[in-house]
Design an enzyme around this catalytic site. Structure first.
Site, PDB file in Angstrom:
ATOM      1  N   LYS A  57       0.634  -1.373  -0.105  1.00  0.00           N
ATOM      2  CA  LYS A  57      -0.139   0.191   0.041  1.00  0.00           C
ATOM      3  C   LYS A  57       0.711   0.855  -0.352  1.00  0.00           C
ATOM      4  O   LYS A  57       0.536   2.494  -0.905  1.00  0.00           O
ATOM      5  CB  LYS A  57      -0.816   0.045   1.652  1.00  0.00           C
ATOM      6  CG  LYS A  57      -1.223   1.624   1.318  1.00  0.00           C
ATOM      7  CD  LYS A  57      -2.851   1.859   2.612  1.00  0.00           C
ATOM      8  CE  LYS A  57      -1.999   2.056   4.324  1.00  0.00           C
ATOM      9  NZ  LYS A  57      -1.970   3.133   3.923  1.00  0.00           N
ATOM     10  N   ASN A  58       1.943   0.961   1.070  1.00  0.00           N
ATOM     11  CA  ASN A  58       3.074   1.889   0.953  1.00  0.00           C
ATOM     12  C   ASN A  58       3.879   3.230  -0.233  1.00  0.00           C
ATOM     13  O   ASN A  58       4.140   3.633   0.171  1.00  0.00           O
ATOM     14  CB  ASN A  58       3.401   2.552   2.350  1.00  0.00           C
ATOM     15  CG  ASN A  58       2.410   2.671   3.799  1.00  0.00           C
ATOM     16  OD1 ASN A  58       0.933   2.968   3.369  1.00  0.00           O
ATOM     17  ND2 ASN A  58       3.150   3.199   4.564  1.00  0.00           N
TER      18      ASN A  58
ATOM     19  N   CYS B 197      -5.388   8.661   9.309  1.00  0.00           N
ATOM     20  CA  CYS B 197      -5.594   8.606  10.655  1.00  0.00           C
ATOM     21  C   CYS B 197      -5.248   8.664  12.136  1.00  0.00           C
ATOM     22  O   CYS B 197      -4.506   9.845  11.419  1.00  0.00           O
ATOM     23  CB  CYS B 197      -5.043   7.422  11.144  1.00  0.00           C
ATOM     24  SG  CYS B 197      -4.726   4.867  10.068  1.00  0.00           S
TER      25      CYS B 197
ATOM     26  N   ARG C 138       0.333  15.008  12.823  1.00  0.00           N
ATOM     27  CA  ARG C 138       1.168  14.739  11.427  1.00  0.00           C
ATOM     28  C   ARG C 138       1.260  16.254  10.863  1.00  0.00           C
ATOM     29  O   ARG C 138       0.045  16.176   9.836  1.00  0.00           O
ATOM     30  CB  ARG C 138       0.079  13.439  10.441  1.00  0.00           C
ATOM     31  CG  ARG C 138      -0.346  12.663  11.751  1.00  0.00           C
ATOM     32  CD  ARG C 138      -0.409  11.340  11.359  1.00  0.00           C
ATOM     33  NE  ARG C 138       0.407  10.299   9.878  1.00  0.00           N
ATOM     34  CZ  ARG C 138      -0.120   9.217   9.175  1.00  0.00           C
ATOM     35  NH1 ARG C 138      -1.916   9.322  10.061  1.00  0.00           N
ATOM     36  NH2 ARG C 138       0.659   8.970   8.727  1.00  0.00           N
TER      37      ARG C 138
ATOM     38  N   ASP D 254       4.525   1.122  12.365  1.00  0.00           N
ATOM     39  CA  ASP D 254       2.681   0.012  11.250  1.00  0.00           C
ATOM     40  C   ASP D 254       2.970  -1.236  12.225  1.00  0.00           C
ATOM     41  O   ASP D 254       2.110  -1.563  11.865  1.00  0.00           O
ATOM     42  CB  ASP D 254       2.689   0.255   9.768  1.00  0.00           C
ATOM     43  CG  ASP D 254       2.640   1.103   9.599  1.00  0.00           C
ATOM     44  OD1 ASP D 254       2.090   2.975  10.168  1.00  0.00           O
ATOM     45  OD2 ASP D 254       2.685   1.869   8.145  1.00  0.00           O
TER      46      ASP D 254
ATOM     47  N   ARG E  92      -8.960  -0.403   4.774  1.00  0.00           N
ATOM     48  CA  ARG E  92      -7.554   0.779   3.527  1.00  0.00           C
ATOM     49  C   ARG E  92      -6.708   0.154   3.635  1.00  0.00           C
ATOM     50  O   ARG E  92      -6.246   0.552   2.892  1.00  0.00           O
ATOM     51  CB  ARG E  92      -7.599   2.245   5.283  1.00  0.00           C
ATOM     52  CG  ARG E  92      -8.565   2.715   5.474  1.00  0.00           C
ATOM     53  CD  ARG E  92      -8.308   4.370   6.293  1.00  0.00           C
ATOM     54  NE  ARG E  92      -7.720   4.490   5.741  1.00  0.00           N
ATOM     55  CZ  ARG E  92      -6.179   5.487   6.254  1.00  0.00           C
ATOM     56  NH1 ARG E  92      -6.398   6.138   7.562  1.00  0.00           N
ATOM     57  NH2 ARG E  92      -5.106   5.867   5.730  1.00  0.00           N
TER      58      ARG E  92
HETATM   59  C1  UD1 Z   1       4.194   7.291   6.322  1.00  0.00           C
HETATM   60  C2  UD1 Z   1       3.207   5.947   6.339  1.00  0.00           C
HETATM   61  C3  UD1 Z   1       2.629   4.998   7.558  1.00  0.00           C
HETATM   62  C4  UD1 Z   1       3.852   5.088   8.738  1.00  0.00           C
HETATM   63  C5  UD1 Z   1       4.865   6.518   8.438  1.00  0.00           C
HETATM   64  C6  UD1 Z   1       5.924   6.150   9.454  1.00  0.00           C
HETATM   65  C7  UD1 Z   1       2.457   5.975   3.739  1.00  0.00           C
HETATM   66  C8  UD1 Z   1       1.076   6.131   2.907  1.00  0.00           C
HETATM   67  N1  UD1 Z   1       2.439   5.980   5.017  1.00  0.00           N
HETATM   68  O1  UD1 Z   1       3.305   7.730   6.119  1.00  0.00           O
HETATM   69  O2  UD1 Z   1       2.219   4.068   7.116  1.00  0.00           O
HETATM   70  O3  UD1 Z   1       3.036   4.973   9.942  1.00  0.00           O
HETATM   71  O4  UD1 Z   1       5.332   6.786   6.772  1.00  0.00           O
HETATM   72  O5  UD1 Z   1       6.982   4.796   8.807  1.00  0.00           O
HETATM   73  O6  UD1 Z   1       3.374   5.673   3.426  1.00  0.00           O
HETATM   74  N2  UD1 Z   1       6.070  14.493  10.458  1.00  0.00           N
HETATM   75  C9  UD1 Z   1       6.230  16.176  10.875  1.00  0.00           C
HETATM   76  N3  UD1 Z   1       6.487  16.858   9.923  1.00  0.00           N
HETATM   77  C10 UD1 Z   1       6.056  16.802   8.724  1.00  0.00           C
HETATM   78  C11 UD1 Z   1       6.197  14.991   8.364  1.00  0.00           C
HETATM   79  C12 UD1 Z   1       6.245  14.500   8.756  1.00  0.00           C
HETATM   80  O7  UD1 Z   1       6.778  16.635  12.344  1.00  0.00           O
HETATM   81  O8  UD1 Z   1       6.090  17.244   7.639  1.00  0.00           O
HETATM   82  C13 UD1 Z   1       6.241  13.888  11.914  1.00  0.00           C
HETATM   83  C14 UD1 Z   1       4.861  12.707  11.812  1.00  0.00           C
HETATM   84  O9  UD1 Z   1       4.220  13.990  12.092  1.00  0.00           O
HETATM   85  C15 UD1 Z   1       4.853  11.888  12.044  1.00  0.00           C
HETATM   86  C16 UD1 Z   1       7.112  11.508  12.130  1.00  0.00           C
HETATM   87  O10 UD1 Z   1       7.140  12.619  11.613  1.00  0.00           O
HETATM   88  O11 UD1 Z   1       5.199  12.158  13.547  1.00  0.00           O
HETATM   89  C17 UD1 Z   1       6.238  10.508  11.063  1.00  0.00           C
HETATM   90  O12 UD1 Z   1       5.545  11.049   9.944  1.00  0.00           O
HETATM   91  P1  UD1 Z   1       5.979  10.310   7.914  1.00  0.00           P
HETATM   92  O13 UD1 Z   1       7.269   9.988   8.337  1.00  0.00           O
HETATM   93  O14 UD1 Z   1       6.245  11.835   7.900  1.00  0.00           O
HETATM   94  O15 UD1 Z   1       4.909   9.452   7.691  1.00  0.00           O
HETATM   95  P2  UD1 Z   1       4.234   9.417   6.880  1.00  0.00           P
HETATM   96  O16 UD1 Z   1       4.446  10.014   5.243  1.00  0.00           O
HETATM   97  O17 UD1 Z   1       2.447  10.214   7.191  1.00  0.00           O
END
Ligand code: UD1
Length: 430
Positions: free
Chosen positions: A22-23, A118, A123, A307, A399
């Protein structure tokens, strides 16, 4: 509201196949917006999130056809895409924000509502915006929308304060068409980043270093067409392996890349499960007797994946002794704890830590899923519990897990899917 009724306590035995990731699929589908040429993507699982991403692309004018049976998507974004996907789609799923990089690269403009997803924390998207700003994009925010504009992205040297998966992907996609070279430091190293980079390279991009913390992207003038197969879903494979261990069964999961699951496999072995690589892409897991508690800390890849934390915690709930689970990636990822407590688990949450006192068994109860991986954790707990568990809000499971109930049934699980009753039609007098 759909529910699952699960009769627990049956050891699962047999072979089961993990689907495509998925990711990996979501950013790859988003990246299709960068090219005007036709793309064929294989191994795309039939999931609610995939359908949402396809709807986002269609709303932007791309021609998309999806065959769920063949797990194949064809995309042609021949004309320059629109600027603004409907907010209702973007709010449904955080990954919709991944169209920002592609739209800025192709159009120089995008308008997106703030993303949903979620309920596992705030985030933010500050790292996405910081990186794209360093490449010459300008952003304004107004009324829940982010508007981005650029007169042409320029290669830049970008250091991510945190190796965010989504920020790495957005910057990587945007940089493919930027003038000059972008060097992204402290980048995420997840296998899904490598898959995205491989896909972009198959379209003619020049990305190197994906999978390490420094990614180098030399901008090109345009990207072409490609045919690409996404990697297997390591989180789904991990969930299936844990289903084997938690039920005291003997399961072989196929279509899995063991290298992507090193941290999980190490922790499963430490907890006393027998884990073997029986083929280059198949892992067998067995357990005899009670597992033992282990401490666990989630981290960016190659650390233990956040995850899989809820699912692993379900297993720890019936493992002997005390375990400490530390969540460092998301600030609100213990929403599976309350329903596990109602199944008889003994877990105490203190900030980022959860202390689990293993019990001999859990007991079936009516529980409700709050997010995707919490739903998976409850499913595993239910498979192992004594008696029947009723899981509501099971839509979260769809999902991220395609046809999971059928696959679990094929290895012995007893699961009944109660579909939502349609509203009774009104009798109108004539
Ligand atoms: C992706 C995955 C999700 C997984 C996560 C961490 C997809 C579609 N989703 O989510 O399943 O749980 O990686 O492995 O691939 N953060 C910030 N600022 C930002 C971006 C992120 O502070 O601009 C923080 C987030 O709030 C969170 C952490 O960084 O606490 C990790 O987020 P991130 O690695 O960006 O995860 P996603 O890409 O949202």
């Amino acid at each position: 509201m759909d529910k699952l009724l699960i009769q627990g306590g049956i050891p699962l035995r047999g072979r089961v196949k993990a689907r495509g990731s998925k990711n990996a699929s979501l950013p790859i589908i988003a990246a299709a917006l960068i090219s005007a040429e036709p793309l064929v993507i294989e191994g795309v699982p039939d999931l609610l999130d995939v359908r949402t991403m396809i709807a986002v692309l269609e709303s932007l004018g791309a021609a998309v056809s999806y065959s769920p049976e063949q797990e194949l998507v064809r995309i042609a974004a021949t004309k320059p895409p629109g600027l603004e996907p409907p907010p209702c789609l973007v709010r449904q799923m955080r990954a919709s924000f991944l169209v920002l990089g592609p739209l800025l690269a192709r159009n120089g403009k995008a308008r997106l509502s703030l993303p949903g997803g979620c309920a596992i924390g705030t985030r933010p998207v500050d790292l996405h915006l910081k990186g794209l700003t360093a490449m010459g994009a300008r952003f304004t925010m107004d009324n829940g929308y982010i508007e981005g504009e650029t007169r042409g992205l320029e290669g830049a040297r970008i250091y991510l304060d945190y190796p965010s998966v989504g920020a790495t992907e957005n910057i990587l996609m945007a940089a493919t068409l930027a003038r000059g070279t972008t060097v992204l430091e402290n980048a995420a190293t997840e296998p899904e980043i490598v898959d995205l980079a491989n896909f972009l390279n198959s379209m003619g991009a020049r990305v190197s270093g994906a999978g390490t913390t420094t990614i180098r992207i030399e901008g090109v003038v345009e990207l072409g067409g490609a045919r690409y197969n996404v990697i297997p879903d390591r989180i789904e494979a991990g969930t299936l392996l844990l289903a084997g261990a938690i039920t005291g069964g003997d399961i072989t999961v196929e279509n899995v890349l063991p290298d992507h699951l090193k941290s999980l496999l190490a922790k499963m072995k430490e907890a006393g499960a027998t884990v073997e690589e029986v083929a280059p892409s198949a892992i067998r897991v067995r357990r005899c007797g009670q597992l033992v508690g282990v401490d666990l800390k989630t981290l960016p890849y190659p650390g233990f994946p956040t995850d899989l934390q809820p699912q692993f915690m379900a297993m720890l709930a019936i493992s002997r002794g005390t375990s400490m689970v530390t969540e460092t990636v998301f600030e609100n990822r213990f929403r599976h704890v309350a329903p596990l407590l109602s199944m008889g688990a003994q877990i105490q949450v203190e900030g980022h830590h959860a202390i689990v006192q293993g019990r001999r068994y859990l007991t079936g109860a009516p529980v409700s899923a709050s997010d995707l991986r919490a739903a998976a954790a409850l499913l595993l707990a239910a498979l192992a519990a004594r008696g029947v568990t009723e899981i509501s809000e099971v839509v979260h499971l769809w999902r991220g897990y395609s046809g999971i109930e059928e696959r679990l049934k094929s290895v012995g699980a007893r699961i009944q899917h109660l579909k939502r009753e349609p509203y009774p039609s009104l009798q109108t007098g004539g």
